[in-house]
Motif scaffolding. Structure first.
Motif, PDB file in Angstrom:
ATOM      1  N   PRO A   1     -14.518  31.959  28.241  1.00 42.66           N
ATOM      2  CA  PRO A   1     -14.197  31.936  26.805  1.00 42.66           C
ATOM      3  C   PRO A   1     -14.214  33.353  26.237  1.00 42.66           C
ATOM      4  CG  PRO A   1     -15.810  30.240  27.363  1.00 42.66           C
ATOM      5  CD  PRO A   1     -15.674  31.113  28.567  1.00 42.66           C
ATOM      6  N   ILE A   2     -13.449  33.544  25.202  1.00 37.91           N
ATOM      7  CA  ILE A   2     -13.282  34.902  24.650  1.00 37.91           C
ATOM      8  C   ILE A   2     -13.931  35.042  23.285  1.00 37.91           C
ATOM      9  CG2 ILE A   2     -11.166  35.315  25.938  1.00 37.91           C
ATOM     10  CD1 ILE A   2      -9.586  34.627  23.435  1.00 37.91           C
ATOM     11  N   GLN A   3     -14.439  34.006  22.692  1.00 35.79           N
ATOM     12  CA  GLN A   3     -14.969  34.102  21.331  1.00 35.79           C
ATOM     13  C   GLN A   3     -16.330  33.428  21.273  1.00 35.79           C
ATOM     14  OE1 GLN A   3     -12.314  32.955  18.151  1.00 35.79           O
ATOM     15  NE2 GLN A   3     -14.011  32.321  16.816  1.00 35.79           N
ATOM     16  N   PRO A   4     -17.340  34.107  20.679  1.00 32.57           N
ATOM     17  CA  PRO A   4     -18.650  33.462  20.511  1.00 32.57           C
ATOM     18  C   PRO A   4     -18.637  32.549  19.277  1.00 32.57           C
ATOM     19  CG  PRO A   4     -18.741  35.684  19.660  1.00 32.57           C
ATOM     20  CD  PRO A   4     -17.356  35.515  20.238  1.00 32.57           C
ATOM     21  N   PRO A   5     -19.560  31.632  19.208  1.00 32.70           N
ATOM     22  CA  PRO A   5     -19.659  30.796  18.006  1.00 32.70           C
ATOM     23  C   PRO A   5     -20.014  31.635  16.794  1.00 32.70           C
ATOM     24  CG  PRO A   5     -20.850  29.815  19.842  1.00 32.70           C
ATOM     25  CD  PRO A   5     -20.487  31.195  20.263  1.00 32.70           C
ATOM     26  N   ASP A   6     -19.481  31.242  15.656  1.00 37.72           N
ATOM     27  CA  ASP A   6     -19.723  31.949  14.405  1.00 37.72           C
ATOM     28  C   ASP A   6     -20.762  31.216  13.579  1.00 37.72           C
ATOM     29  OD1 ASP A   6     -17.870  33.905  15.017  1.00 37.72           O
ATOM     30  OD2 ASP A   6     -16.197  32.761  14.139  1.00 37.72           O
ATOM     31  N   ASN A   7     -21.276  31.997  12.591  1.00 38.08           N
ATOM     32  CA  ASN A   7     -22.156  31.434  11.559  1.00 38.08           C
ATOM     33  C   ASN A   7     -23.355  30.711  12.185  1.00 38.08           C
ATOM     34  OD1 ASN A   7     -23.035  30.904   8.983  1.00 38.08           O
ATOM     35  ND2 ASN A   7     -21.732  29.094   8.704  1.00 38.08           N
ATOM     36  N   VAL A   8     -24.014  31.371  13.130  1.00 40.52           N
ATOM     37  CA  VAL A   8     -25.219  30.801  13.727  1.00 40.52           C
ATOM     38  C   VAL A   8     -26.351  30.916  12.719  1.00 40.52           C
ATOM     39  CG1 VAL A   8     -26.864  30.959  15.613  1.00 40.52           C
ATOM     40  CG2 VAL A   8     -24.442  31.419  16.034  1.00 40.52           C
ATOM     41  N   ARG A   9     -27.030  29.837  12.451  1.00 40.87           N
ATOM     42  CA  ARG A   9     -28.099  29.810  11.459  1.00 40.87           C
ATOM     43  C   ARG A   9     -29.221  28.928  11.980  1.00 40.87           C
ATOM     44  NH1 ARG A   9     -23.687  27.196  10.422  1.00 40.87           N
ATOM     45  NH2 ARG A   9     -23.738  25.003   9.722  1.00 40.87           N
TER      46      ARG A   9
END
Length: 1323
Positions: free
Chosen positions: A839-847
């Motif tokens: 995969p080329i993109q990490p998950p966003d908006n980790v909270r």
């Protein structure tokens, strides 16, 4: 052998729709024909003549009719027109004459009467029967007072029912108060009129609840008569009873109860008569009385009872004949008989008959100027009268018509004219009833119509009859002619026979008669044509019949039944045994042309029939099986069977062959089955494969073959011992090559690298190749992008790799088998994907949301699927403890990993350390691996409850004090706010005393306890506290030092035995189990730290709960019974609970559960050890119950002392003083304290000692003259006993010696048996 052959020809297919009467024709029932024909009305439905209605329901009087045009309806009531429009409660159904009367606002009896319906249209008028409408009635029983019935035992008796008259009449039965039917027998029975008859009464017939019930069937209501009391007296009891009952009872039968000859209670006299209507039920009744109970029999003087219609119910007291006919007229006799004689009664039965039909008039359809007859014939007794009407008007009042003539029961029509259609009514009546029939005469002009379906195919068996139908309609009646094939000529004469209804019969059908047939129907108005087909089939024949068999027991037998039949017909073989079904036994094996019975038994003997059925005919044949005892023979040696011989190939086809062989020697063990093997002489001539198996009773097999194989076959036989040697191979049979008939299986497409697609499959075997040059055509195309397939042909491989494909792209792939002969079937496409990449993109908006000190919830936004570049497997969450917020705690940096499957966007991080700093990141996971990590998110966990103190020990044990030392918790989990120390005593029975509690500062690690009990075991509980609460408890036990001064310590003498000091109590430390491991769930947890402590009231469970669920429970289960169900306690609104129902000495698993919003949260499990006894230590000397018991005992002793002294001081109660004065004992001596003797009494009042006072200093005890002497009433002075009131028993017990009474004040006293110490205690 018995042989039975049956041949069934074709049944007659034609149902005659048209029936001729002169030149008249009946209207066909085909709806297609009726649609276009004018037709007078015909009544189709009507209510019964005698119509009894339920007064609780609406009245529905049926009247439906058909006709063209549809008829209109009207009604008469009691002979006059019934105007429905004038009655708001009466409605007529649409397109029907049915009346519906609403009785919700009125009474049903208002509408009682005689109704008749009229249906009319332009072509005539039809009328219904006279419908007599009557309301059902179930009246109440008339009020009456049933007096008790008293009879002498042995006499006859009739208890009358007399039910109220109802409509229809009620059904009568007798029951008791418990709604149980009264028992009936030949002595006690119910008559047809409902009365209860006793041929003779017995004492057991006495009861107070003989109740007659009447059930009215139409309204389903039951009426009850007042109970009748019956008392049966024996002869010797009558004199005692008659006076008391004389004015209140009826006295039945004052005659003797001796045995007597029979006489009839019903009917009376010697002769009677009965009239019954034809078709009704005849019931004749004879009930006899007598002692002993008579038996009743019946006979018919003039003949026999009709078979199948006669019964003798009610213990033969009733003769019942159903469906009575004229032949039942005659003389019937009933006879009552017992041991003393008999009695007879004759009943003459006369049968009358209401009218019944002989010939019902039928509708006529006539063409203009045709002839016809209407016939109306009926019979009855007396003979009915026939009257005619036209359109509801008597025929004699109708306009005269020269085309008709009435002759009794027949109307003759000649030269009818158009427009003369009408409905005729025939009425046949006598004194017992009437019949009414409507029949119309419809004058029509219609061209021919053929009603038989076109192109119908008739199948018949050769040499049988064939019937070809040509049903037609027309007015005048059409003429029918038949032609075959090309209409070369009219079919008439042998072998053809033309019936009047148009059916063509071929008397002996042959194969030459098969073909196409045409029928023509014509009249002056037109012509109609229809085609049908005839197929003549070959008959079914049994060529080889089953043979007569004689078989020894336990051997096998085979019946053969080979059949020849027409190839176009499907045969069905059925076997019968003794004309019944075969036994349901697996030993009976039915094959296509044989029946095999294995291990024959004696019960298998009989006749066996094989029946071969087809849809047109059948054939059958039978044979007999005889089972005999096995002939005694010397002991035999069983062995494997010999190899089969003479293998022969027949019926050779491209993909099949018939193999036959001759079995070898069985060697005394029946052959169970044959195993057929094959080898390919072209590829592997020595490698034999199993092909199929057949039962041991067969010697042929139909083998399915594959193309392009050089087959050799061999056969092996198997019995109970084993397999035979293989037979010699058959000759080689070569099948021709052919194109593949199947494609490779398990076709898949997947990538091994990010830029390729590997297509794999399961190759075909040699037999599946079907020919030389087996290859595989591999095809692929990008799904929804390419229209054309790219293909390549490969051989001897099972995979092919396509390079240069885009990453993770769907492809359609196919693999097709090809050989030199041709290609296989069209393959099915499957979906595969080219290779994956990371995969080329990490998950966003980790909270992160911190839920409590040990749980946190992490959430993120899912990445776009196109950036996954593969199959999304889920998300991996990495989190680790960065450091502790407390300087004393270690901070390992070991990472923890949780994997959340599929497309989840959040989850729970369990097992966190309180009061710590954590970091977390999230990565996407596909089939190739992980993608880049998201940026680290830092979060802190709040304070939690501290861990258990690191140690706890006791020191400086003294008589009443000791010291405790402990270490701080290894895991502070926050700022310590202090320690809680609890302790309590533990006695030798492990009972726990009251709990003491101390709160200590956070910086303290020791404490000294004073004022403890000496030589006592104590149990200590210590835990640390933070702001979040108390942590788990550590425990210790110790014993205070023994007091050597106050307590006597016995020495131990080994020779004499002695007591040894008890062993010291062991030090015990309780620990909770390690926390169970957590699995990550995509739901929000809500429980933090969970702990327990053991107290005097039970086990205290504490927890942290931050969730929103409303249903919170504490669950627990015995640790040893993990398979049992958990016990549940509802604890909403609380964060602690005391479990007080746990058993002593056991261990438990405890957890807290919250449920709500479709989620389930569960805390960690605690292992709770319950001590052997958790009760509070009890000091018996301080318990209320013990003090109360001691006080009660002391009070009882005091009361006894008071009573004793009172009784001793009562001188006037008994004449004791006089006895003492009269018999002074000279040996009496005063009692002295030192020798326990009595002194003299003092007679002066002032010298009397007070009650309860001590004796004077001189050691003597004196008494006044009223005191009683112990010796006088105690015998020898040693047996004195107190009575219940305190007096002496000796005066009355006879133990004292007899003395003479004399006056004077001298007294004699004997030495008292009471010792000094006893006296002192009394005083």
């Amino acid at each position: 052998m018995d042989r039975m052959r049956t041949k069934a020809g074709t049944a007659v297919f034609l149902v005659l729709i048209l029936s001729y009467l002169g030149n008249a024709m009946e209207v066909p029932l085909d709806p297609k024909v009726l649609e276009g024909l004018p037709q007078p009305p015909t009544i189709t439905h009507q209510s019964p003549k005698d119509y009894i209605i339920d007064p609780r329901e609406n009245i529905v009087i049926l009247c439906d009719a058909k006709g063209k045009p549809h008829p209109s309806f009207s009604w008469t009531r009691n002979g006059t027109h019934f105007d429905i429009d004038q009655d708001p409660w009466v409605k007529m159904r649409a397109r029907s004459g049915t009346l519906v009367v609403d009785i919700s606002e009125g009474k049903a009896e208002t509408y009682e009467g005689v109704y008749q319906c009229t249906a009319m249209n332009d072509h005539g008028t039809a009328v219904s029967n006279n419908i007599v409408v009557r309301q059902s009635r179930s009246p109440l029983w008339s009020k009456e007072r049933n007096l008790p019935v008293v009879v002498q035992e042995g006499v006859h008796l009739i208890l009358e029912c007399r039910p109220p008259a109802g409509l229809p009449p009620p059904i009568i039965f007798w029951m008791d108060n418990n709604f149980q039917r009264l028992p009936m027998d030949s002595r006690v029975s119910q008559g047809l009129n409902g009365d209860l008859y006793f041929s003779n009464v017995l004492e057991k017939d006495t009861r107070n609840d003989y109740i007659c019930y009447a059930r009215f069937p139409h309204t389903q209501t039951i009426q009850q008569k007042q109970p009748i009391a019956l008392k049966v007296l024996k002869l010797d009891a009558i004199n005692e009873t008659v006076a008391a009952l004389y004015n209140e009872t009826d006295w039945f039968s004052d005659g003797s109860a001796d045995e007597r000859k029979p006489s009839f209670l019903v009917p009376s006299g010697h002769r009677s008569s009965k009239m019954v209507l034809r078709g009704d039920v005849l019931e004749l009744e004879c009930i006899a009385e007598g002692l002993p109970t008579p038996e009743v029999s019946w006979s018919k003087v003039s003949g026999e009872f009709p078979e199948g219609r006669t019964s003798l119910p009610n213990f033969k007291k009733t003769l019942r004949i159903v469906n009575v006919s004229e032949e039942d007229t005659g003389e019937y006799r009933c006879t009552g008989r017992n041991t003393l004689g008999s009695v007879h009664h004759s009943i003459h039965v006369t049968v009358r008959a209401a009218p019944y039909w002989i010939t019902v008039p039928r509708n006529l359809v006539l063409a203009p100027m045709e002839k016809g007859n209407l016939i109306c014939r009926a019979s009855g007794e007396p003979k009915p009268t026939i009257t005619w009407a036209i359109n509801g008007i008597p025929i004699e009042l109708s306009p005269k018509d020269n085309s008709r003539k009435v002759e009794g029961d027949t109307i003759i029509f000649e030269d009818v004219q158009s427009g003369s259609s009408a409905v005729y009514q025939c009425n046949a009546s006598n004194e017992y009833g009437y019949l009414l029939a409507n029949a119309f005469v419809n004058v029509l002009s219609e061209s021919p119509r053929i009603l038989t379906p076109s192109n119908k195919v008739y199948q018949v068996i050769r040499d049988s009859h064939a019937f070809l139908d040509c049903s037609s309609f027309g007015s005048p009646i059409p003429k029918v002619e038949w032609f075959k094939d090309k209409k070369s000529g009219i079919l008439q004469g042998d072998p053809y026979l033309l019936h009047k209804n148009g059916t063509l019969e071929i008397q002996v059908a042959q194969a030459v008669n098969s073909g196409k047939y045409t029928c023509l129907a014509q009249n002056p108005l037109g012509i109609s044509e229809n085609h049908v087909y005839l197929e003549v089939k070959e008959p079914t024949r049994i060529l080889k019949q089953p043979d007569y068999k004689v078989v020894r027991r336990n051997r096998n037998v085979v019946f053969e039944c080979k059949v020849k039949h027409d190839s176009s017909l499907i045969p069905t073989m059925t076997w019968l045994k003794d004309n019944g079904e075969l036994p349901d036994d697996e030993r009976f094996v039915v094959d296509s042309d044989s029946l095999t019975i294995t291990e024959v038994t004696d019960e298998d003997a009989g006749m066996y029939t094989c029946i071969m059925n087809t849809t047109l005919d059948m054939d059958s044949a039978s044979a007999t099986l005889v089972v005999v005892e096995a002939t005694p023979t010397p002991a035999v040696v069983n062995d494997r069977p010999g190899p089969p011989t003479d293998l022969e190939l027949t019926d050779m086809k491209p993909k099949s062959v018939q193999l036959t062989w001759i079995p070898g020697d069985e060697h005394n063990s029946p052959i169970i089955k044959f195993l057929i093997q094959y080898a390919d002489s072209r590829r592997h001539p020595d490698h034999w494969h199993n092909l199929t198996e057949v039962p041991g009773s067969k010697t042929t097999a139909h083998l399915k073959l594959s193309p392009y194989v050089h087959y050799m076959f061999r056969v092996l036989a198997q019995n109970a011992v084993g397999l035979s040697e293989p037979s010699q191979p058959s000759r080689v049979y070569k099948t021709e090559p052919a194109a593949p008939d199947q494609n490779p299986s398990d076709v898949e497409g997947s990538g091994t690298e990010h830029d390729n697609l590997q297509i794999s499959w399961k190759p075909l075997s040699g037999l599946q190749a079907n020919g030389p040059g087996l290859r595989y055509k591999v095809m692929w195309r990008q799904k929804e992008m390419d229209k054309d397939w790219t293909s390549v042909t490969v051989a001897d491989v099972s995979k092919f790799t396509v390079s240069g494909t885009p990453t993770f792209t769907p492809y359609e792939v196919r693999v097709q088998a090809v050989n030199n002969i041709g290609i296989g079937p069209e393959p099915v496409a499957v979906i595969g994907y080219s290779g994956e990449d990371l995969p080329i993109q990490p998950p966003d908006n980790v909270r992160v949301i911190v839920l409590n000190s040990t749980l946190a919830e992490v959430n993120w936004e899912p990445v776009p699927l196109k950036t996954v570049r593969g199959h999304l497997k889920g998300y991996r969450v990495y989190y680790w403890r960065e450091r502790s917020l407390h300087k004393h705690n270690p901070h390992p940096v070991e990472q923890q990993v949780l994997t959340f499957s599929l497309n989840h966007s959040g989850g729970i991080l369990p097992g966190l350390q309180p009061y710590s700093v954590y970091k977390v990141n999230v990565r996407v996971l596909n089939g190739r691996g992980e993608g880049p990590a998201s940026s680290d998110q830092q979060f802190e966990t709040p304070e939690g409850v501290p861990g258990r103190p690191s140690f706890l020990k006791t020191t400086n044990l003294n008589l009443d004090s000791l010291a405790l030392d402990w270490g701080p918790p290894r895991e502070h989990n926050g700022h310590l706010t202090g320690y809680t120390l609890k302790y309590q005593t533990v006695n030798i029975s492990n009972l726990l005393g009251p709990m003491e509690e101390l709160h200590l500062a956070a910086n303290e690690t020791s404490v000294k306890l004073h004022n403890l009990k000496y030589s006592t075991r104590y149990k200590f509980y210590l835990n640390a506290r933070t702001v979040r609460g108390a942590g788990p408890v550590i425990t210790e036990e110790a014993v205070t030092t023994m007091d050597e001064v106050s307590v006597f310590q016995p020495s131990i003498d080994v020779a004499r035995g002695g007591h040894s000091q008890p062993l010291p109590y062991p030090h015990i430390t309780w620990t909770t189990p390690q926390h169970p491991s957590f699995e990550a769930h995509p739901t929000t947890a809500a429980f933090g730290n969970t702990s327990f402590s053991v107290g005097e009231d039970g086990v205290l469970i504490s927890w942290d709960y931050l969730g929103t669920a409303k249903n919170v429970y504490v669950e627990y289960i015995e640790n040893e019974n993990s398979e049992d169900e958990w016990y549940r306690v509802y604890v909403n609104g609380s964060e602690s609970y005391v479990l007080n129902r746990l058993k002593d000495g056991l261990s438990y698993r405890v957890r807290v559960v919250a449920m709500g919003n479709g989620r389930l949260h569960q805390s960690e499990e605690l292992l709770v050890m319950v001590p052997a006894m958790m009760a509070r230590q009890v000091d018996i000397a301080t318990q209320g119950w013990f003090i109360g018991l001691m006080c009660a005992i002391a009070l009882l002793i005091l009361i006894l002392l008071i009573i004793c002294f009172i009784q001793r001081n009562k001188g006037g109660k008994y004449p004791v003083k006089e006895k003492e004065d009269a018999h002074t004992d000279p040996e009496f001596q005063p009692m002295k304290e030192d020798d326990c003797t009595f002194g003299e009494y003092s007679d002066s009042e002032d010298r009397k000692p007070l009650k309860g006072s001590r004796s004077p200093s001189n050691g003597t005890v004196r008494r006044d003259n009223s005191d009683d002497s112990l010796v006088d009433y105690g015998g020898d002075g040693g047996d004195g006993q107190f009575n219940e009131d305190g007096s002496f028993i000796g005066q009355y017990s006879g133990k004292s010696s007899t003395r003479d009474i004399a006056g004077g004040h001298e007294s004699s006293e004997a030495p008292s048996p009471v010792n000094c110490s006893a006296m002192n205690s009394f005083v």
